[in-house]
Design a protein around this motif. Structure first.
Motif, short mmCIF file in Angstrom:
data_model
loop_
_atom_site.label_atom_id
_atom_site.label_comp_id
_atom_site.label_asym_id
_atom_site.label_seq_id
_atom_site.Cartn_x
_atom_site.Cartn_y
_atom_site.Cartn_z
N ALA A 22 70.63 -2.36 29.20
CA ALA A 22 69.91 -3.64 29.22
C ALA A 22 68.73 -3.59 28.26
CB ALA A 22 69.44 -3.94 30.64
N VAL A 23 68.00 -2.47 28.26
CA VAL A 23 66.87 -2.33 27.35
C VAL A 23 67.35 -2.41 25.91
CG1 VAL A 23 65.13 -0.72 26.51
CG2 VAL A 23 65.45 -1.05 28.97
N LEU A 24 68.50 -1.78 25.62
CA LEU A 24 69.03 -1.82 24.26
C LEU A 24 69.37 -3.25 23.84
CD1 LEU A 24 71.32 1.34 24.11
CD2 LEU A 24 69.34 0.86 22.69
N VAL A 25 69.98 -4.01 24.75
CA VAL A 25 70.31 -5.40 24.43
C VAL A 25 69.04 -6.18 24.12
CG1 VAL A 25 71.27 -7.54 25.33
CG2 VAL A 25 72.45 -5.40 25.76
N VAL A 26 68.00 -5.96 24.94
CA VAL A 26 66.74 -6.66 24.72
C VAL A 26 66.14 -6.27 23.37
CG1 VAL A 26 64.38 -6.92 25.55
CG2 VAL A 26 66.29 -6.95 27.17
N LEU A 27 66.18 -4.96 23.06
CA LEU A 27 65.65 -4.51 21.78
C LEU A 27 66.41 -5.14 20.62
CD1 LEU A 27 65.00 -0.71 22.42
CD2 LEU A 27 63.30 -2.50 22.01
N PHE A 28 67.75 -5.18 20.75
CA PHE A 28 68.55 -5.81 19.69
C PHE A 28 68.19 -7.30 19.58
CE2 PHE A 28 71.82 -3.35 17.57
CZ PHE A 28 71.72 -2.14 18.22
N PHE A 29 67.93 -7.94 20.73
CA PHE A 29 67.59 -9.36 20.73
C PHE A 29 66.32 -9.60 19.92
CE2 PHE A 29 65.21 -12.82 22.90
CZ PHE A 29 65.99 -13.87 22.46
N PHE A 30 65.31 -8.74 20.13
CA PHE A 30 64.04 -8.97 19.46
C PHE A 30 63.99 -8.43 18.03
CE2 PHE A 30 62.38 -9.48 23.84
CZ PHE A 30 61.79 -10.72 23.66
N PHE A 31 64.67 -7.34 17.77
CA PHE A 31 64.37 -6.61 16.55
C PHE A 31 65.48 -6.56 15.50
CE2 PHE A 31 61.36 -4.68 19.61
CZ PHE A 31 60.21 -5.06 18.96
N THR A 32 66.64 -7.13 15.76
CA THR A 32 67.70 -6.96 14.76
C THR A 32 68.26 -8.28 14.27
OG1 THR A 32 69.47 -6.91 16.37
CG2 THR A 32 68.46 -4.80 15.83
N SER A 33 68.81 -8.23 13.08
CA SER A 33 69.58 -9.36 12.57
C SER A 33 70.63 -8.79 11.63
CB SER A 33 68.67 -10.33 11.83
OG SER A 33 68.22 -9.72 10.64
N ALA C 286 87.60 -14.36 20.19
CA ALA C 286 87.65 -15.75 19.75
C ALA C 286 86.43 -16.13 18.92
CB ALA C 286 87.77 -16.67 20.97
N SER C 287 85.28 -15.56 19.25
CA SER C 287 84.05 -16.01 18.61
C SER C 287 83.44 -14.96 17.68
CB SER C 287 83.03 -16.40 19.69
OG SER C 287 82.98 -15.42 20.69
N CYS C 288 84.19 -13.89 17.39
CA CYS C 288 83.57 -12.77 16.68
C CYS C 288 83.09 -13.15 15.28
CB CYS C 288 84.53 -11.59 16.61
SG CYS C 288 86.06 -11.93 15.76
N HIS C 289 83.70 -14.15 14.65
CA HIS C 289 83.28 -14.50 13.29
C HIS C 289 82.09 -15.44 13.29
CE1 HIS C 289 85.99 -17.42 14.84
NE2 HIS C 289 85.87 -18.22 13.81
N LEU C 290 81.78 -16.03 14.46
CA LEU C 290 80.70 -17.01 14.52
C LEU C 290 79.37 -16.41 14.95
CD1 LEU C 290 82.57 -19.95 16.24
CD2 LEU C 290 82.02 -19.69 13.83
N ILE C 291 79.44 -15.37 15.76
CA ILE C 291 78.22 -14.78 16.31
C ILE C 291 77.42 -14.16 15.18
CG2 ILE C 291 77.34 -13.02 17.86
CD1 ILE C 291 79.86 -13.36 19.53
N SER C 292 76.17 -14.55 15.08
CA SER C 292 75.40 -14.13 13.92
C SER C 292 74.31 -13.13 14.26
CB SER C 292 74.78 -15.36 13.25
OG SER C 292 73.94 -15.99 14.20
N THR C 293 74.31 -12.64 15.47
CA THR C 293 73.31 -11.66 15.84
C THR C 293 73.91 -10.73 16.89
OG1 THR C 293 71.23 -11.40 17.02
CG2 THR C 293 72.34 -13.48 17.32
N PRO C 294 73.65 -9.43 16.79
CA PRO C 294 74.39 -8.48 17.61
C PRO C 294 74.21 -8.63 19.11
CG PRO C 294 72.67 -7.39 16.33
CD PRO C 294 72.78 -8.77 15.81
N TRP C 295 73.03 -9.12 19.55
CA TRP C 295 72.81 -9.09 21.00
C TRP C 295 73.80 -9.97 21.75
CZ3 TRP C 295 71.40 -13.20 24.08
CH2 TRP C 295 70.97 -14.34 23.44
N ILE C 296 74.26 -11.07 21.13
CA ILE C 296 75.23 -11.92 21.84
C ILE C 296 76.53 -11.15 22.06
CG2 ILE C 296 76.54 -14.07 21.72
CD1 ILE C 296 74.33 -15.23 20.01
N ALA C 297 76.96 -10.45 21.00
CA ALA C 297 78.17 -9.63 21.15
C ALA C 297 77.97 -8.58 22.23
CB ALA C 297 78.53 -8.98 19.83
N MET C 298 76.77 -8.01 22.27
CA MET C 298 76.50 -6.96 23.26
C MET C 298 76.52 -7.53 24.67
SD MET C 298 73.55 -4.97 21.13
CE MET C 298 73.33 -3.52 22.15
#
Lengths: 420, 420, 420
Positions: A22-33, C286-298
């Motif tokens: 969960a912490v990793l998901v949150v970190l990815f949410f804030f810090f990655t693109s 189904a949505s793998c090409h649309l998701i533009s940020t890793p946390w959604i996939a996670m």
């Protein structure tokens, strides 16, 4: 069987791991693109193939390499996948954080995932040394700590020793092997207790050995991809592929024959084969892009085969019993010794090729290289020792000695002992 | 168990192999250099992938294909890797020496390593026929002799019959199968002794059979890479991939159903499946780049499946017992028969497509093709027979008949018979 | 053992399959031709690699995934290859016929073979649900019917719901899972008889479980190739690879820990691992090409892991016993549930990203997407049910209940029960 079970995994593993995730998901949410820059389709193809090869090495090669123990094959393979999946996530974040001075978004591209997969492999190498003696909670802590320590080592190499990604990465073998051995030393504790490990659990058996051979083969086949993964210039990449290929071929032939030479009746030892055929690839790693003629790679492969088999005999006889390390999967002589050989080979080669440069400069470069190698070794041992102490805390409820190397401590079987 | 052990490997193998390896390193030192020409990164990628696919076929596919015997799975896989590693080194040198008239440095590039891997595969095919009856020293001699004989055959094909690399290489199946069968004939010696082979050793068992299936699958999946490896023109390469794919698909379906048809109760034979699903790929090899419509490839696949299963039945009943060949892994009907079918298919196809050309020319081409095919067969048998005689020398201390098909003659087991 | 054997395969399989194969060859003769357009060598390389990855997924991944049953591992792997080989041939023809309105030659290129391999995978997914209860004749009928039904579904998706190849293909999981479950429901018949299945036959055992793990690993490693196979734009392809990679990593970590959480003593269930680690890849499809940020996939990976493990528990307790479906290989919670999750995730994502568009348009798109998903599910169930009824006909001579999950019904063993 169930009564004296320490209820360890039940208590801490799932919640601990879910919290980390969960912490990793949150970190990815804030810090990655994702890297939004448009990519050439063909570059993508090459980058994806390189990543694929590394994933095969990590998930399949290392997973099956240590699956030869009688009662530990499930854990070997499945825990390896678990560590890879966790390690890659943390390594992508950490590499991103360490590579930028100002805090900001970590941009993820195929190269950063490739680098992260290779960083996570350090954990997979180390895990061979603590095989069968740590539960998943302990392993997940080890993943987080080792990836961090390895990232720190790479940063130090880059900043202090001015090394590029490839050379820094090639210290992975020495670093990871000594990290694992230090953790194993801490976990094994006082020696007399060791007797409780059931001898039959640590015997290799035929079919798991074939799986292990499968892992070895995948490592053998894709090792050129590993050694050339971080090289950009086409000619260096080509040299890396060739030299790794030749070193592997020679170390295979050498290892097979020397293993027979070592036995009273000329019989070959399967575990030698599992490990020593890879020694050539490890030994040639640091210098594979510089070697410009096959015979040098072949000599390195020959030496690596000899060192690896020789190490297997000497270590199991004296060193391990003195140091109190149980190195069942041979991390010490598969990765550490050939890695050191590779480090020294690199130093000798750079000194020889740079003979035109002023002597002082050569000496300085040599000192830097030796420093980097020693640092990798020291960092591995130091952080491994600390991790070992951390993993010995009662909170992780490590499996009892009698449960070591036993899948039944971790896995639900339909009917105990029937499946075996 | 240990007392009547011939001490064979101990005496000659390690020193002999180490000496060969040392000579190879010295030859590489004097006679080879890397291709220094700058390469396009993308060409490198394609060339490396093709090499990788061939390595997977050789190390994994052929390694596990013959791993189904009860007590011989370790040797099958590990000796295969050993032969590949040794064979590739010698084949690179030999191909280099044979391809240049003036003595000089052999330039190593990705194409020459690819060619060498394919040449080394001839040994892996032949090894199936002598499986379980030769020790490593004998196999290493066989590697050196067979790679030399195959190189000579390719040179003759090129000079005398004016064939290109691809067509010459596609005679590998016929050459290697008959080479192996001739060696096996020599080694098996007078028939009555054969009774001493322990029957249970040559029974296939379930889990090794799954490993064997794994080898089959890898061969099946990567066979299009094998058949298209030496084709340069994109359209020919594409046709080769397609036709191989279709021929394999049809031979799989045919082999499965005909195998059931062959059994009194409609049961399928696992060893048929291991072998016959590949027959389509072998049969389509010589002409895969010429066939311009899928149905021809499919018909070839169908015929190959029928011939392979039919051959398995007929050969095991009559031919083998008459000739005194024990062909446990079915080299004869997996590679030789479909290879001959492929050779004839090529001849028929060229005759049909060249109907516009003057009749005399067509006849001449046909004669040349038949000559090349017969030469491959004769060369395989002849050199195989000589090799067999060489390997029967007492100096190699071949394993006793009672030790045939038994891993314990070669491998160190923790506790005898426990691991099994 | 042989006396009460229904002589089923003997009677109908071989002639039926050979007839089908002959018809296919004739159809190929009349209706197909290769794409004669010259190809760029580099495009060929990429297209061939994508096809190779899919073949690995299909032949190796799905083949070994269901090989963990004690007495059914030979059939799992070999029948899978048979179905793939037959399915690809029919799918190439059918896709060609359906994609052109006017009758004419079907042009075969690498893309159409790739599409056909993916269509044939629908059969391999469904086969998991009828595992061990159908003979080869029945399976070959299922191949022909299911590929046809899946092709019809894709055509309807394209014509009615205006979907592209990628999105339509990603309904494969839901379609194939419910097709398989419907067939299995029909085949299992009235419940009381089920007791006759020998309990020990459906127990997973250690070494087959390792083979199954091997299949899982290959699926895990090559799933990014599957999800990105039909995407042409480089950026979409890159996103698909990344998102699949992350979703798989997270679902692996989640599945391992939740599986332990589910057991009284914190032990992990191997079958959970086999299946749930893949759930992330299915859910993100189904949505793998649309998701533009890793946390959604996670997050999708996390949810998929939870749903898959939760589904395994709930379904085995209540749903299966109520509906009378025996879903030993977990098709329902490996493919159907995560596939539905992926379908809903796609709908939510398109609604969220299209917030700028007028509300009515968004609502219409949402309805269309829900319609397409429901249609895939209904089509799967309906055609599966009909196929099940067809397969129950006496003509196919299905194996008796007591022979379910038993290789001996189909395979020739050297000595019964010795090999096991």
């Amino acid at each position: 069987m169930g009564s004296n079970y320490p209820r360890n995994v039940r208590c801490c593993l799932p919640w601990w791991v879910l919290a980390v995730e969960a912490v990793l998901v949150v970190l990815f949410f804030f810090f990655t693109s994702y890297d939004p820059s448009p990519k050439d389709q063909k570059m993508l193809l090459g980058a994806y193939q390189a990543l694929q090869d590394l994933t095969i090495i990590a998930a399949l090669g290392f997973g099956f390499l240590t699956s030869y123990l009688r009662r530990h094959s499930w854990s070997s393979v499945a825990f390896n996948l678990f560590m890879l999946a966790l390690g890659v996530q943390w390594a992508v974040l950490l590499d991103g954080f360490l590579s930028q001075l100002l805090p900001g978004k970590v941009v993820i591209n195929l190269f950063s995932v490739r680098l992260a997969t290779m960083s996570a492999m350090s954990v997979l190498i180390s895990a061979g040394a603590v095989l069968g003696r740590a539960n998943l909670a302990q392993l997940s802590v080890m993943v987080l700590v080792e990836v961090t320590a390895f990232g720190t080592m790479k940063l130090t190499h880059k900043e202090l020793f001015n090394m590029d990604d490839h050379r820094s990465m090639m210290h992975i073998h020495v670093f990871a092997a000594y990290f694992g051995l230090a953790v194993a030393r801490c976990l094994s504790g006082s020696l007399p207790k060791e007797k409780k490990v059931q001898a039959e659990n640590i015997e290799p058996v035929t079919h798991p050995s074939l799986f292990s051979m499968l892992g070895t083969l995948f490592l053998w086949m894709f090792w050129p991809s590993f050694n050339s993964a971080l090289l950009d210039i086409a000619n260096e990449k080509k040299n890396a592929v060739f030299n790794t290929y030749y070193a592997l071929a020679v170390s295979t032939v050498t290892a097979t024959s020397v293993s027979a030479l070592n036995h009273r009746e000329g019989k070959i030892n399967m575990i030698d084969i599992h490990n020593a055929v890879l020694a050539g690839g490890v030994a040639v790693g640091a210098s594979c892009h510089l070697i410009s003629t096959p015979w040098i790679a072949m000599v390195l492969g020959l030496l690596a085969g000899l060192i690896s088999i020789g190490g297997a005999r000497c270590l199991s006889m004296c060193l391990n019993s003195v140091l109190g390390i149980q190195d069942h999967s041979g991390v010490h002589y598969t990765f550490a010794f050939p890695g050191l050989l590779g480090g020294f080979a690199y130093i000798v080669l750079t000194v020889l090729t740079s003979s035109g440069i002023a002597g002082g400069m050569t000496g300085y470069m040599m000192l830097m290289d030796i420093g980097a190698l020693s640092f990798a070794m020291a960092m591995g041992m130091g952080s491994g020792f600390l991790t070992g102490l951390l993993l010995k805390l009662k909170i992780w409820r490590a499996p009892q000695m009698v449960k070591h190397f036993d899948d039944q401590a971790f896995w639900e079987f339909p009917h105990l002992a029937v499946g075996y």
